[in-house]
Design a protein around this motif. Structure first.
Motif, PDB file in Angstrom:
ATOM      1  N   THR A  23       0.835  -1.199   0.000  1.00 46.34           N
ATOM      2  CA  THR A  23       0.000   0.000   0.000  1.00 46.34           C
ATOM      3  C   THR A  23       0.870   1.250   0.000  1.00 46.34           C
ATOM      4  O   THR A  23       0.603   2.206  -0.734  1.00 46.34           O
ATOM      5  CB  THR A  23      -0.947   0.006   1.219  1.00 46.34           C
ATOM      6  OG1 THR A  23      -1.794  -1.138   1.144  1.00 46.34           O
ATOM      7  CG2 THR A  23      -1.794   1.260   1.271  1.00 46.34           C
ATOM      8  N   GLY A  24       1.929   1.248   0.816  1.00 47.30           N
ATOM      9  CA  GLY A  24       2.842   2.389   0.863  1.00 47.30           C
ATOM     10  C   GLY A  24       3.534   2.621  -0.466  1.00 47.30           C
ATOM     11  O   GLY A  24       3.692   3.760  -0.915  1.00 47.30           O
ATOM     12  N   ALA A  25       3.944   1.538  -1.116  1.00 50.39           N
ATOM     13  CA  ALA A  25       4.609   1.667  -2.420  1.00 50.39           C
ATOM     14  C   ALA A  25       3.654   2.232  -3.460  1.00 50.39           C
ATOM     15  O   ALA A  25       4.018   3.115  -4.241  1.00 50.39           O
ATOM     16  CB  ALA A  25       5.150   0.315  -2.876  1.00 50.39           C
ATOM     17  N   LEU A  26       2.427   1.743  -3.464  1.00 51.00           N
ATOM     18  CA  LEU A  26       1.424   2.249  -4.407  1.00 51.00           C
ATOM     19  C   LEU A  26       1.126   3.721  -4.143  1.00 51.00           C
ATOM     20  O   LEU A  26       1.091   4.537  -5.079  1.00 51.00           O
ATOM     21  CB  LEU A  26       0.138   1.419  -4.301  1.00 51.00           C
ATOM     22  CG  LEU A  26      -1.012   1.834  -5.205  1.00 51.00           C
ATOM     23  CD1 LEU A  26      -0.616   1.699  -6.678  1.00 51.00           C
ATOM     24  CD2 LEU A  26      -2.250   0.988  -4.913  1.00 51.00           C
ATOM     25  N   LEU A  27       0.953   4.068  -2.891  1.00 55.20           N
ATOM     26  CA  LEU A  27       0.670   5.457  -2.526  1.00 55.20           C
ATOM     27  C   LEU A  27       1.825   6.370  -2.929  1.00 55.20           C
ATOM     28  O   LEU A  27       1.604   7.457  -3.483  1.00 55.20           O
ATOM     29  CB  LEU A  27       0.412   5.554  -1.025  1.00 55.20           C
ATOM     30  CG  LEU A  27       0.010   6.921  -0.488  1.00 55.20           C
ATOM     31  CD1 LEU A  27      -1.325   7.366  -1.075  1.00 55.20           C
ATOM     32  CD2 LEU A  27      -0.067   6.879   1.034  1.00 55.20           C
ATOM     33  N   SER A  28       3.056   5.934  -2.689  1.00 62.23           N
ATOM     34  CA  SER A  28       4.203   6.781  -3.038  1.00 62.23           C
ATOM     35  C   SER A  28       4.296   6.988  -4.547  1.00 62.23           C
ATOM     36  O   SER A  28       4.650   8.076  -5.003  1.00 62.23           O
ATOM     37  CB  SER A  28       5.505   6.213  -2.469  1.00 62.23           C
ATOM     38  OG  SER A  28       5.903   5.059  -3.143  1.00 62.23           O
ATOM     39  N   ARG A  29       3.958   5.955  -5.328  1.00 63.65           N
ATOM     40  CA  ARG A  29       3.951   6.114  -6.789  1.00 63.65           C
ATOM     41  C   ARG A  29       2.846   7.082  -7.213  1.00 63.65           C
ATOM     42  O   ARG A  29       3.072   7.955  -8.048  1.00 63.65           O
ATOM     43  CB  ARG A  29       3.756   4.765  -7.485  1.00 63.65           C
ATOM     44  CG  ARG A  29       5.010   3.926  -7.541  1.00 63.65           C
ATOM     45  CD  ARG A  29       4.880   2.738  -8.481  1.00 63.65           C
ATOM     46  NE  ARG A  29       3.754   1.869  -8.182  1.00 63.65           N
ATOM     47  CZ  ARG A  29       3.780   0.843  -7.329  1.00 63.65           C
ATOM     48  NH1 ARG A  29       4.883   0.571  -6.679  1.00 63.65           N
ATOM     49  NH2 ARG A  29       2.716   0.092  -7.149  1.00 63.65           N
ATOM     50  N   GLU A  30       1.660   6.925  -6.653  1.00 62.46           N
ATOM     51  CA  GLU A  30       0.535   7.795  -7.017  1.00 62.46           C
ATOM     52  C   GLU A  30       0.804   9.250  -6.671  1.00 62.46           C
ATOM     53  O   GLU A  30       0.375  10.153  -7.382  1.00 62.46           O
ATOM     54  CB  GLU A  30      -0.745   7.327  -6.329  1.00 62.46           C
ATOM     55  CG  GLU A  30      -1.292   6.038  -6.891  1.00 62.46           C
ATOM     56  CD  GLU A  30      -2.502   5.520  -6.125  1.00 62.46           C
ATOM     57  OE1 GLU A  30      -2.844   6.096  -5.069  1.00 62.46           O
ATOM     58  OE2 GLU A  30      -3.102   4.543  -6.593  1.00 62.46           O
ATOM     59  N   LEU A  31       1.505   9.474  -5.559  1.00 67.21           N
ATOM     60  CA  LEU A  31       1.769  10.843  -5.105  1.00 67.21           C
ATOM     61  C   LEU A  31       3.145  11.341  -5.544  1.00 67.21           C
ATOM     62  O   LEU A  31       3.528  12.456  -5.214  1.00 67.21           O
ATOM     63  CB  LEU A  31       1.631  10.924  -3.584  1.00 67.21           C
ATOM     64  CG  LEU A  31       0.232  10.612  -3.044  1.00 67.21           C
ATOM     65  CD1 LEU A  31       0.245  10.608  -1.525  1.00 67.21           C
ATOM     66  CD2 LEU A  31      -0.798  11.591  -3.580  1.00 67.21           C
ATOM     67  N   ASP A  32       3.894  10.503  -6.251  1.00 62.52           N
ATOM     68  CA  ASP A  32       5.217  10.848  -6.760  1.00 62.52           C
ATOM     69  C   ASP A  32       6.141  11.360  -5.651  1.00 62.52           C
ATOM     70  O   ASP A  32       6.733  12.433  -5.743  1.00 62.52           O
ATOM     71  CB  ASP A  32       5.098  11.881  -7.896  1.00 62.52           C
ATOM     72  CG  ASP A  32       6.391  12.015  -8.670  1.00 62.52           C
ATOM     73  OD1 ASP A  32       7.143  11.019  -8.753  1.00 62.52           O
ATOM     74  OD2 ASP A  32       6.663  13.124  -9.183  1.00 62.52           O
ATOM     75  N   CYS A  33       6.225  10.551  -4.602  1.00 65.08           N
ATOM     76  CA  CYS A  33       7.088  10.882  -3.465  1.00 65.08           C
ATOM     77  C   CYS A  33       7.679   9.575  -2.950  1.00 65.08           C
ATOM     78  O   CYS A  33       6.950   8.595  -2.797  1.00 65.08           O
ATOM     79  CB  CYS A  33       6.268  11.556  -2.364  1.00 65.08           C
ATOM     80  SG  CYS A  33       7.238  12.023  -0.906  1.00 65.08           S
ATOM     81  N   PRO A  34       8.984   9.528  -2.688  1.00 65.14           N
ATOM     82  CA  PRO A  34       9.567   8.297  -2.152  1.00 65.14           C
ATOM     83  C   PRO A  34       8.834   7.850  -0.882  1.00 65.14           C
ATOM     84  O   PRO A  34       8.406   8.683  -0.079  1.00 65.14           O
ATOM     85  CB  PRO A  34      11.009   8.676  -1.842  1.00 65.14           C
ATOM     86  CG  PRO A  34      11.277   9.881  -2.676  1.00 65.14           C
ATOM     87  CD  PRO A  34       9.971  10.591  -2.830  1.00 65.14           C
ATOM     88  N   ARG A  35       8.703   6.548  -0.721  1.00 69.81           N
ATOM     89  CA  ARG A  35       7.953   6.015   0.420  1.00 69.81           C
ATOM     90  C   ARG A  35       8.527   6.491   1.747  1.00 69.81           C
ATOM     91  O   ARG A  35       7.782   6.856   2.658  1.00 69.81           O
ATOM     92  CB  ARG A  35       7.923   4.486   0.348  1.00 69.81           C
ATOM     93  CG  ARG A  35       6.866   3.885   1.242  1.00 69.81           C
ATOM     94  CD  ARG A  35       6.647   2.438   0.955  1.00 69.81           C
ATOM     95  NE  ARG A  35       7.759   1.677   1.507  1.00 69.81           N
ATOM     96  CZ  ARG A  35       8.147   0.505   1.062  1.00 69.81           C
ATOM     97  NH1 ARG A  35       7.540  -0.055   0.054  1.00 69.81           N
ATOM     98  NH2 ARG A  35       9.140  -0.128   1.619  1.00 69.81           N
ATOM     99  N   SER A  36       9.850   6.504   1.868  1.00 65.81           N
ATOM    100  CA  SER A  36      10.448   6.943   3.131  1.00 65.81           C
ATOM    101  C   SER A  36      10.120   8.412   3.402  1.00 65.81           C
ATOM    102  O   SER A  36       9.832   8.788   4.538  1.00 65.81           O
ATOM    103  CB  SER A  36      11.955   6.731   3.119  1.00 65.81           C
ATOM    104  OG  SER A  36      12.546   7.456   2.054  1.00 65.81           O
ATOM    105  N   GLY A  37      10.138   9.231   2.363  1.00 63.40           N
ATOM    106  CA  GLY A  37       9.791  10.636   2.524  1.00 63.40           C
ATOM    107  C   GLY A  37       8.334  10.822   2.895  1.00 63.40           C
ATOM    108  O   GLY A  37       7.984  11.655   3.738  1.00 63.40           O
ATOM    109  N   LEU A  38       7.482  10.028   2.274  1.00 67.86           N
ATOM    110  CA  LEU A  38       6.055  10.105   2.567  1.00 67.86           C
ATOM    111  C   LEU A  38       5.783   9.703   4.016  1.00 67.86           C
ATOM    112  O   LEU A  38       4.946  10.309   4.686  1.00 67.86           O
ATOM    113  CB  LEU A  38       5.278   9.206   1.596  1.00 67.86           C
ATOM    114  CG  LEU A  38       3.774   9.372   1.558  1.00 67.86           C
ATOM    115  CD1 LEU A  38       3.372  10.819   1.312  1.00 67.86           C
ATOM    116  CD2 LEU A  38       3.189   8.472   0.475  1.00 67.86           C
ATOM    117  N   THR A  39       6.527   8.726   4.506  1.00 63.61           N
ATOM    118  CA  THR A  39       6.379   8.313   5.905  1.00 63.61           C
ATOM    119  C   THR A  39       6.724   9.470   6.835  1.00 63.61           C
ATOM    120  O   THR A  39       6.005   9.731   7.809  1.00 63.61           O
ATOM    121  CB  THR A  39       7.283   7.096   6.204  1.00 63.61           C
ATOM    122  OG1 THR A  39       6.887   6.025   5.346  1.00 63.61           O
ATOM    123  CG2 THR A  39       7.183   6.661   7.648  1.00 63.61           C
ATOM    124  N   VAL A  40       7.797  10.191   6.544  1.00 62.01           N
ATOM    125  CA  VAL A  40       8.191  11.339   7.366  1.00 62.01           C
ATOM    126  C   VAL A  40       7.124  12.427   7.298  1.00 62.01           C
ATOM    127  O   VAL A  40       6.719  12.969   8.331  1.00 62.01           O
ATOM    128  CB  VAL A  40       9.568  11.888   6.925  1.00 62.01           C
ATOM    129  CG1 VAL A  40       9.883  13.212   7.627  1.00 62.01           C
ATOM    130  CG2 VAL A  40      10.659  10.869   7.172  1.00 62.01           C
TER     131      VAL A  40
END
Length: 167
Positions: A23-40
């Motif tokens: 889910t995190g990987a899909l969300l990061s692709r959809e929002l064009d933001c690395p997953r680790s950055g999105l977590t922060v």
């Protein structure tokens, strides 16, 4: 707890962790933001500004890794760092906070996740969702307490010597 029931629980937790990563990987692709950055970004949105050290602790990563992630987010215009002011303030401590762009990204990610959750749990009652949330929180607390106990009681050992490595 029996070995079999603990094994069943551990398998379920592993399956949930994989589903979360997907889910995190899909969300990061959809929002064009690395997953680790999105977590922060999502963590700062939920908790507000944090010192880099506290951010690293909450993410359970080394402070140097957190610092690099924060630097990338600063460069992307999603967060900013500030040093404390005033007499006696430790100017080495940097606090990280969302910028307007970062807050907008957090809001978009929250909307995406809420839409997915509504879809995934459409057949669940409010009571079932609440009961599941309580159980997940209990599992999280149990696992975190194990890590905390191991960190506190873990013996401090010196790094191996060259002789030990090549023995």
């Amino acid at each position: 707890m029996t070995v079999r029931s603990s094994r069943t629980l551990l398998t379920a937790i592993e399956d949930l962790a994989r589903a979360q990563r997907e889910t995190g990987a899909l969300l990061s692709r959809e929002l064009d933001c690395p997953r680790s950055g999105l977590t922060v970004v999502r963590l700062l949105s939920r908790l507000g500004p944090l010192p880099v050290g506290d951010l690293a602790e909450r993410l359970r990563i080394d402070i140097s890794v957190a610092s690099r992630q924060v630097s990338a987010l600063v460069d992307a215009g999603l967060v900013h760092r500030t040093a404390p002011d005033g007499p006696g303030a430790d100017r080495r401590v940097r606090t990280v906070a969302l910028t307007t762009r970062g807050a907008e990204l957090a809001a978009r990610s929250r909307t995406h996740l809420e839409e997915r959750a509504a879809e995934a749990f459409a057949g669940w009652t409010a009571d079932e969702i609440t009961a599941a949330a309580v159980q997940v929180q209990k599992i999280t607390a149990a696992v975190q307490s194990l890590h905390t106990a191991r960190t506190v009681t873990a013996p401090v050992t010196a790094p191996p010597t060259r002789e030990q490595i090549h023995a």
